[in-house]
Structures are given as structure tokens and as C-alpha cells.
Design an enzyme around this catalytic site. Structure first.
Site, short mmCIF file in Angstrom:
data_model
loop_
_atom_site.label_atom_id
_atom_site.label_comp_id
_atom_site.label_asym_id
_atom_site.label_seq_id
_atom_site.Cartn_x
_atom_site.Cartn_y
_atom_site.Cartn_z
N ASP A 1 -1.89 -18.04 -0.64
CA ASP A 1 -2.85 -18.55 -1.24
C ASP A 1 -3.49 -19.81 -0.76
OD1 ASP A 1 -0.37 -19.85 -1.63
OD2 ASP A 1 -0.50 -20.36 -3.82
N LYS B 1 4.10 -14.93 1.28
CA LYS B 1 4.61 -15.80 -0.13
C LYS B 1 6.18 -16.00 -0.22
CE LYS B 1 2.42 -16.61 -3.68
NZ LYS B 1 2.11 -18.38 -4.01
N ASP C 1 -5.88 -7.52 3.86
CA ASP C 1 -7.37 -6.96 3.25
C ASP C 1 -8.02 -8.11 2.61
OD1 ASP C 1 -8.80 -4.78 2.16
OD2 ASP C 1 -7.95 -5.10 0.71
N TYR D 1 0.91 -1.24 0.03
CA TYR D 1 -0.12 0.02 0.01
C TYR D 1 1.07 1.38 -0.27
CZ TYR D 1 -4.71 -1.90 0.78
OH TYR D 1 -5.69 -2.58 0.73
N ASP E 1 -11.84 -9.79 3.91
CA ASP E 1 -13.23 -10.01 3.00
C ASP E 1 -13.49 -11.39 3.09
OD1 ASP E 1 -13.08 -7.17 2.55
OD2 ASP E 1 -13.93 -7.37 0.80
C1 IPM Z 1 -10.27 -1.78 4.05
C2 IPM Z 1 -10.79 -0.89 2.85
C3 IPM Z 1 -9.46 0.03 2.53
C4 IPM Z 1 -8.51 -0.66 2.19
C5 IPM Z 1 -9.86 1.00 1.27
C6 IPM Z 1 -11.21 1.63 1.28
C7 IPM Z 1 -8.82 1.89 0.83
O1 IPM Z 1 -10.85 -1.89 1.58
O2 IPM Z 1 -10.14 -1.01 4.94
O3 IPM Z 1 -10.42 -2.83 3.99
O4 IPM Z 1 -8.08 -1.28 0.96
O5 IPM Z 1 -7.60 -0.84 3.35
MN MN Z 2 -10.69 -3.95 2.32
#
Ligand code: IPM
Ligand code: MN
Length: 366
Positions: free
Chosen positions: A224, A192, A248, A141, A252
Site C-alpha cells: 500500500d 503485506k 498487476d 491468481y 497499471d
Molecule cells: C495483465 C492483465 C491480465 C492479468 C488479465 C487479462 C488476466 O491484467 O496482464 O496485467 O491480470 O494478469
Molecule cells: Mn493487469
């Protein structure tokens, strides 16, 4: 007690889910006699429209001069041009960096009442209780160079850099060991290693730090493979520590276990205590892991639970209000058990309630 909270609603469903969380805080304040002073700041797309930048100086200053920050979400199609020089997401990234919030704590818990909202078989979800500890101010990032350019013949090029220092790895991994030590004593570090130099350094440092935690079992898993195992056998994970981008993505993915991305809270911290190594108090930020969900924004149907639970984490980590935080979590659990569902966690036979209605019952049952 008297507390100041900087509130950054942001874009899309951000203002809606933040509104319900403030309602819950007000209920806590009347029941326990605390005073929360809310100050609202502009960030993200809304800030770009008003000030031409995703994070106005005033907003960053408000985040520094406060006891804690509660954040909604940023982003939306209006600001999504691939060539935009300013993007809403820069707002939250700059706050994370500006406040030194290197540790993002994402607890993943399955509520029994909504176990059927997950597409994963319920028998795999009985004892899911993990924390994803995501490194938040380094890696892909933030690494430089990060840019796009054109060659003299007009060909497009782009680069991002996955770079870590051993100090950055050590502090997040150490925090992972500390958290695991207070839980089921199992730390999973993901990387990785087979491909990336930064991962080889990450694994080496992690293995060294492990010698200080002989009581915690450390395992290394390739990212992975972790993505597969988190779905195949989620119960076996306790604390997972990950590089920014891996964290990240897998968080999700892990939200699918809980039935919806709208359920998961997070805390972004600059250490495990609210005092930095320099001795000055540090400010932490609390946000749901979901984004601004522009497709449902303004419809009053978003799930505010991830943000409300982030509010509970705020009370616990920043203010030490454990009883109050537990009360919010118990209220969420109770309301789900009573059958209240926003659209994202509803099955066909359920009655769907709005963002406001579920906020009302959570605040009301405190
Ligand atoms: C999160 C979000 C953020 C990230 C975005 C909105 C920049 O996806 O907090 O997980 O990628 O960190
Ligand atoms: Mn995110």
C-alpha cells in the site's frame, strides 16, 4: 536467421496492435535480412466462440513448438458474465502456467516527448526508469482452493488462496537481484508483511537471498505504501519485485507515469536466459500490459506502442537481436519526438494519428 513466432492477437484491440507490430517486424526483416515465420493461433473470447474454450490444445501446442510468442489481449463484455464457467482470461493464464512463465518483466520508462501526457508533474518524472518484476504463475491468481459455492441455507461464499512456496519466491527474487545488479543496484521487494503470512515468508526468503548479493541494496516496502511512493517519488525505484496480484496492480498504476497504459510492454520469461535448467530451450511470451479495451476496439485509434515495444523485447530476450531491438526503441522515441500521437497520449494542441498511421511511421523510420 530464420525464426518462428506464434502470434495470438486475441480480442478487442488485440488484432489491431498486433497488426502494427508485425509491420514493424517485416521492416526489421528487410533491413537486417532475418526471416520471421508468423503462425497465428486462436485464444480468448474468439476461441470460446469457435471452440468453447479460451485456450484450444492446438494453440497451446503452437506456443510450445515455436521460438517465441507474441500476444495481443483477451476479454470483452460479450464474455463477461459473472457466472461464466469459461472466461477469455483463462486463455492467457493457462499459457503462462503451461509454459512456466513465472517472471513478468515490465519496464517503465517515461519518454521526454510525451512527459506532459502524464497527469503527474513533469519535475517528478525526469529520471524515471524502473522495472516491475511481477511473479506470474503463483500467488492469488493460481492458489487452491479457488471456488464459489452456496451454504445449505443458500448463502454465497467465495475463496481465493494466496499461497507461495519458498522455491517460487526464491527464483523470482533472485532474478530481481540479478536484474538490479546489471542496473542501478537497488531492489525493492513489496509485500503485506504486517498482515499476510505468505508475505512474511516472502520477506524472510528475500532477506536470505540478499546475502548472495551484497552489492545490491535491498529495501522492503509494504504494497500500500509502494502504491503511494510510486507516484510521489517514482525516480527512486530501480527494480521492484512483487507477488502476482501486487505486481498487476502497481504496474497499471506505474503506467500513469508514462502517460498511458498503451505505452508499456512486457516479457514473460521462465528464467533470465533462453535455456531452462533442464537444458532445453524455453519459449517466452511478449505482451503489452493493457487489456483488450473493448470500448475503442475496431475504431483504429488504439495505441500500438506497448505491443511494438513488446516486439522489441522479444527480439532482445528470445533471439538476442540487440541491435534490432534498439532500433525499434529508437524509432518509437524518434516518432514521438516528431510529434506523432495516438489519442491516448495526445494533448489538445497535438494532431492525432490512427493506429495504422503511427505503425507506418515507426516501421518506416527503421
Ligand atoms: C495483465 C492483465 C491480465 C492479468 C488479465 C487479462 C488476466 O491484467 O496482464 O496485467 O491480470 O494478469
Ligand atoms: Mn493487469
Amino acid at each position: 536467421m530464420n525464426y518462428t513466432v506464434t502470434v495470438l492477437p486475441g480480442d478487442g484491440i488485440g488484432p489491431e496492435v498486433i497488426g502494427e507490430t508485425i509491420k514493424v517486424f517485416e521492416s526489421i526483416s528487410s533491413r537486417y535480412g532475418h526471416q520471421f515465420n508468423f503462425r497465428t493461433g486462436v485464444i480468448g473470447g474468439a476461441a470460446i466462440d469457435q471452440f468453447g474454450t479460451a485456450l484450444p490444445d492446438d494453440t497451446l501446442q503452437m506456443c510450445k513448438d515455436t521460438d517465441a510468442v507474441l500476444f495481443g489481449a483477451v476479454g470483452g463484455p460479450k464474455w463477461d458474465h459473472v457466472n461464466a464457467a469459461v472466461r477469455p482470461e483463462q486463455g492467457i493464464l493457462a499459457i503462462r502456467k503451461g509454459l512456466g512463465l513465472y517472471a513478468n518483466v515490465r519496464p517503465v520508462k517515461v519518454y521526454p516527448a510525451i512527459i506532459n501526457s502524464s497527469p503527474i508533474k513533469p519535475e517528478l518524472l525526469q529520471n524515471v526508469d524502473m522495472i516491475i518484476l511481477r511473479e506470474l504463475t503463483g500467488g492469488l491468481y493460481f492458489g487452491k482452493p479457488k471456488k464459489r459455492w452456496k451454504t445449505p441455507t443458500g448463502k454465497r461464499r467465495g475463496v481465493d488462496t494466496l499461497k507461495y512456496t519458498e522455491e517460487e519466491v526464491e527464483r523470482i527474487v533472485r532474478m530481481g537481484f540479478e536484474m538490479a545488479r546489471a542496473r542501478r543496484k537497488r531492489l525493492t521487494s513489496t509485500d503485506k508483511f504486517n498482515v499476510l503470512e505468505s508475505s512474511r515468508m516472502w520477506r524472510e526468503v528475500t532477506t536470505e537471498v540478499a546475502t548472495d548479493y551484497p552489492d545490491v541494496e535491498l529495501e522492503h516496502i509494504l504494497a500500500d505504501n509502494l502504491a503511494m511512493q510510486i507516484i510521489q517519488d517514482p525516480e527512486r525505484f530501480d527494480v521492484i519485485v512483487a507477488e502476482n496480484t501486487f505486481g498487476d496492480i502497481i504496474s497499471d498504476e506505474a503506467s500513469v507515469l508514462c502517460g498511458s497504459l498503451g505505452m508499456l510492454p512486457s516479457a514473460s520469461l521462465s528464467g533470465l536466459t533462453s535455456t531452462s535448467t533442464s537444458g532445453s530451450p524455453t519459449v517466452s511470451l511478449y505482451e503489452p500490459i493493457h487489456g483488450s479495451a473493448p470500448d475503442i476496439a475496431g475504431k483504429g485509434i488504439a495505441n500500438p506502442i506497448g505491443t511494438i515495444l513488446s516486439g522489441a523485447m522479444l527480439l532482445r530476450y528470445s533471439f538476442g537481436l540487440h541491435e534490432e531491438a534498439n532500433a525499434i526503441e529508437a524509432s518509437v522515441e524518434g516518432v514521438l519526438a516528431e510529434g506523432y500521437r495516438t489519442a491516448d497520449i495526445a494533448s489538445v494542441e497535438d494532431t492525432v494519428v490512427s493506429t495504422r498511421e503511427i505503425g507506418d511511421v515507426i516501421a518506416g523510420s527503421l
